[in-house]
Scaffold this active site. Structure first.
Site, short mmCIF file in Angstrom:
data_model
loop_
_atom_site.label_atom_id
_atom_site.label_comp_id
_atom_site.label_asym_id
_atom_site.label_seq_id
_atom_site.Cartn_x
_atom_site.Cartn_y
_atom_site.Cartn_z
N CYS A 15 0.82 -1.22 0.00
CA CYS A 15 0.00 0.00 0.00
C CYS A 15 0.85 1.26 0.00
O CYS A 15 0.31 2.37 -0.13
CB CYS A 15 -0.95 -0.01 1.20
SG CYS A 15 -2.31 -1.19 0.98
N LYS A 18 0.45 3.58 -3.07
CA LYS A 18 -0.69 4.46 -3.29
C LYS A 18 -0.24 5.89 -3.56
O LYS A 18 0.77 6.35 -3.02
CB LYS A 18 -1.60 4.44 -2.06
CG LYS A 18 -2.31 3.13 -1.85
CD LYS A 18 -3.14 3.12 -0.57
CE LYS A 18 -4.39 3.93 -0.69
NZ LYS A 18 -5.30 3.73 0.46
N SER A 47 -14.35 9.39 0.65
CA SER A 47 -13.16 8.53 0.49
C SER A 47 -13.28 7.26 1.32
O SER A 47 -12.32 6.84 1.98
CB SER A 47 -11.89 9.29 0.87
OG SER A 47 -11.73 10.46 0.11
N ASP A 66 -8.52 -3.51 -5.29
CA ASP A 66 -7.24 -3.10 -4.70
C ASP A 66 -6.13 -3.97 -5.28
O ASP A 66 -6.28 -5.19 -5.40
CB ASP A 66 -7.28 -3.26 -3.17
CG ASP A 66 -6.44 -2.22 -2.46
OD1 ASP A 66 -5.30 -1.98 -2.91
OD2 ASP A 66 -6.90 -1.64 -1.47
N ASP A 89 -11.40 -4.27 2.46
CA ASP A 89 -12.32 -3.15 2.22
C ASP A 89 -13.78 -3.57 2.33
O ASP A 89 -14.65 -2.78 2.68
CB ASP A 89 -12.05 -2.53 0.85
CG ASP A 89 -10.79 -1.68 0.84
OD1 ASP A 89 -10.35 -1.27 1.92
OD2 ASP A 89 -10.25 -1.43 -0.25
N GLY A 137 -10.91 -13.01 -13.85
CA GLY A 137 -10.15 -11.77 -13.70
C GLY A 137 -9.64 -11.26 -15.03
O GLY A 137 -10.17 -11.58 -16.10
N HIS A 138 -8.56 -10.50 -14.97
CA HIS A 138 -7.98 -9.93 -16.18
C HIS A 138 -6.47 -9.82 -15.99
O HIS A 138 -5.99 -9.50 -14.89
CB HIS A 138 -8.57 -8.54 -16.46
CG HIS A 138 -8.09 -7.94 -17.75
ND1 HIS A 138 -8.42 -8.46 -18.99
CD2 HIS A 138 -7.30 -6.87 -18.00
CE1 HIS A 138 -7.85 -7.73 -19.94
NE2 HIS A 138 -7.16 -6.76 -19.36
N SER A 139 -5.71 -10.06 -17.05
CA SER A 139 -4.25 -10.02 -16.97
C SER A 139 -3.67 -9.23 -18.13
O SER A 139 -4.23 -9.19 -19.23
CB SER A 139 -3.67 -11.44 -16.98
OG SER A 139 -4.01 -12.10 -18.19
N ASP A 225 -10.50 0.92 7.43
CA ASP A 225 -9.29 0.16 7.71
C ASP A 225 -8.07 1.04 7.46
O ASP A 225 -8.13 2.02 6.72
CB ASP A 225 -9.21 -1.16 6.92
CG ASP A 225 -9.18 -0.98 5.41
OD1 ASP A 225 -9.33 0.16 4.93
OD2 ASP A 225 -9.02 -1.98 4.71
#
Length: 346
Positions: A15, A18, A47, A66, A89, A137-139, A225
């Site tokens: 993280c 970010k 947010s 995320d 989340d 998913g996606h790659s 969180d």
């Protein structure tokens, strides 16, 4: 496969990747007015951790995504950490995960196929632990390794826990110890002991499952969180959303073992300075606060703990719930107060 050091491929990790909160605020400042939909219960206005959309009178869907670059070198551990962080989340909104999709970006010309498989296997293991399918998913081929999840969950519309509902006088409870960013910086420089790594891994792969149970507690008013913006950054979001201030006691903060020692020795990611530059003007520190303590307050937490704002009468039950689910470091760290949207450190 074990000889590949994933962190050597990325300019940041976890993280700590970010965008700094101050920069992000500038980027979003001129966003077009958003369509107000009556069933969108939570959007981008405060947010918060995830979007929440009401399906009917008894169900709302929690939607979030995320992903980040490696915080550790072991591919299976990286996958586990990234997946745990993404699901957090959903829990932070009071929801329970139901489904996940993988987000994968890999330098396929540099990483062995076995390494990439191991990253995905780590994510699959966490989803299995959470009792949900990883359903696709996606790659893409990317210059740096990226992994994470799209996470979907469900919650009763009346039980959503937002970051703008804290009340003056509420007790603040933090579910996990601080120091992940500092430990990860030490790891990257070869200064983290095996015991320290085990502690960091145990924290970052512990699913924030208490969130789903906290949704049913009326005395729990606000929740979020603690991740990339550090404790101060995410507490300030709670303050701004609720139009309140907060006071925290550094002596009461739970810390990961050796985090304080490593901070004293100067370890820490660059995101610490970026975080402080973004929100330091809204924090009141003691004149004699050591710099290492300030580091821990701004340290980006990858897959960090839940931050709960609840009335004093509910605090023992909240702490008992954390303890029953294996969160041994959960502790009261301060309270919400009337006044400016600032955090005062005592």
């Amino acid at each position: 496969m074990n000889e590949v050091k994933l962190t050597q491929f990325s300019h940041g990790g976890g993280c700590g990747c970010k965008i700094a909160p101050g920069v992000l605020k500038e980027i979003l400042a001129n966003s077009a007015a958003r369509f107000a939909h009556p069933d969108l219960l939570v959007g981008t206005e405060t947010s918060d951790d995830a979007a929440v959309y009401r399906l009917n009178e008894s169900q709302a869907v929690v939607a979030t995504t995320d992903f980040f670059m490696p915080i550790v070198d072991d591919p299976f551990d990286f996958g586990r950490i990234a997946a745990t962080n993404a699901l957090s989340d959903v829990y932070a909104m009071g929801g329970r995960p139901i489904l996940a999709l993988a987000i994968v970006g890999m330098p396929v010309d540099k990483l062995p196929v076995a390494t990439i498989r191991s990253i995905l296997a780590g994510g699959e293991a966490v989803c299995e632990q959470a009792g949900i399918p990883l359903a696709g998913g996606h790659s893409i081929d990317a210059p740096e390794p990226i992994y994470g999840l799209v996470a979907l969950g469900v919650v009763h519309p009346d039980r959503v826990k937002r970051n703008d509902q804290a009340r003056a006088g509420d007790v603040l409870i933090l579910g996990k110890g601080l120091g992940v960013g500092i430990l990860s910086a030490a790891l990257k420089k070869g200064a983290l002991t095996p015991a320290g790594y085990s502690e960091m891994l145990a924290s970052t792969t512990q699913l924030n499952t208490p969130g789903g149970d906290l949704a049913g507690m009326s005395g729990v008013h606000g929740m979020t969180d603690v991740t990339g913006f550090g404790l101060l950054g995410h507490l300030l979001e709670l303050c701004r959303g609720s139009r309140l201030g907060a006071e925290i006691e550094f002596a009461g903060l739970p810390l990961l073992p050796i985090a304080a020692d490593l901070a004293r020795e100067g370890f820490g990611p660059g995101a610490i300075e970026r975080n402080w530059a973004s929100y330091g003007q809204d924090v009141v520190l003691p004149a004699d606060l050591p710099s290492w303590q300030q580091k821990l307050l701004c340290d980006p937490q990858t897959s960090g703990g839940l931050l709960v704002s609840c009335d004093a009468a509910s605090a023992p039950a909240v702490l008992s719930l954390f303890a029953a689910q294996g969160f041994s470091r959960a502790a009261v760290i301060g309270r919400m107060v009337e006044g400016e949207c600032k955090v005062k450190v005592l």
